[in-house]
Design a protein around this motif. Structure first.
Motif, short mmCIF file in Angstrom:
data_model
loop_
_atom_site.label_atom_id
_atom_site.label_comp_id
_atom_site.label_asym_id
_atom_site.label_seq_id
_atom_site.Cartn_x
_atom_site.Cartn_y
_atom_site.Cartn_z
N SER A 48 0.85 -1.19 0.00
CA SER A 48 0.00 0.00 0.00
C SER A 48 0.88 1.24 0.00
CB SER A 48 -0.89 0.03 1.24
OG SER A 48 -1.86 -0.99 1.18
N ARG A 78 -7.67 2.08 -5.20
CA ARG A 78 -7.64 3.15 -4.20
C ARG A 78 -8.51 2.74 -3.01
NH1 ARG A 78 -5.95 8.19 -5.68
NH2 ARG A 78 -7.56 9.24 -4.47
N ILE A 117 -5.89 8.00 2.17
CA ILE A 117 -6.04 7.25 0.93
C ILE A 117 -4.80 6.38 0.73
CG2 ILE A 117 -6.20 7.41 -1.58
CD1 ILE A 117 -7.77 10.01 -1.17
N ILE A 124 -3.02 3.56 -1.99
CA ILE A 124 -3.05 3.08 -3.36
C ILE A 124 -2.31 1.75 -3.41
CG2 ILE A 124 -2.43 3.55 -5.76
CD1 ILE A 124 -2.46 6.56 -4.94
#
Length: 146
Positions: free
Chosen positions: A23, A106, A114, A116
């Motif tokens: 991540s 996302r 957030i 990704i």
């Protein structure tokens, strides 16, 4: 989770061959950093259960087998606040096509952070191309592909 509390967490390296999912995280105060997907362990939940729940909640992935690679302790600063985690680090193998489909996903967390999803080669992690990677020394736990 508020700062100044020790938090137990479960993280999972999802793998297919020499590729792994991490991540990408954005700390508005500090830097972009990377970690395996996962999160906090809830009260009366085992680390294995938490790892599975987090993968399902964040990525829609149900995993059959998880292997505990080890435990790491991390003391860090996020958004300018101090944090302390005890991190259970797992590994789970999935189909290469399923892993590739997760690249770029996302994830919006409860605190509006957030993440990704990035599918990367293990050797790129070892070469520091996706750094910093947390928890510290987590690569010591990551095995070579069978």
């Amino acid at each position: 989770m508020p700062p100044n509390v020790t938090r137990p967490c479960a993280f999972v390296f999802l793998r297919a061959g020499d590729r792994v999912l991490v991540s990408e995280m954005h700390d508005p105060v500090e830097v972009v950093f990377y970690r395996p997907p996962g999160g906090g362990i809830e009260f009366r939940e085992t680390s294995d259960q938490a790892a599975r729940r987090e993968l399902y909640e964040e990525l829609g992935v149900a995993i059959d087998e998880l292997t505990l690679l080890g435990v790491r302790e991390e003391i860090f600063t996020h958004r300018g606040e101090p944090y302390h985690e005890i991190d259970f680090v797992f590994e789970g193998w999935i189909d290469p096509g399923a892993l590739a489909m997760l690249d770029g996903a996302r994830i919006v967390e409860d605190d509006d952070d957030i993440e990704i999803a990035r599918v990367v080669a293990v050797h790129d992690l070892r070469d520091g191309r996706f750094a910093p990677l947390y928890p510290r020394d987590v690569l010591d736990l990551l095995r070579s592909a069978p």
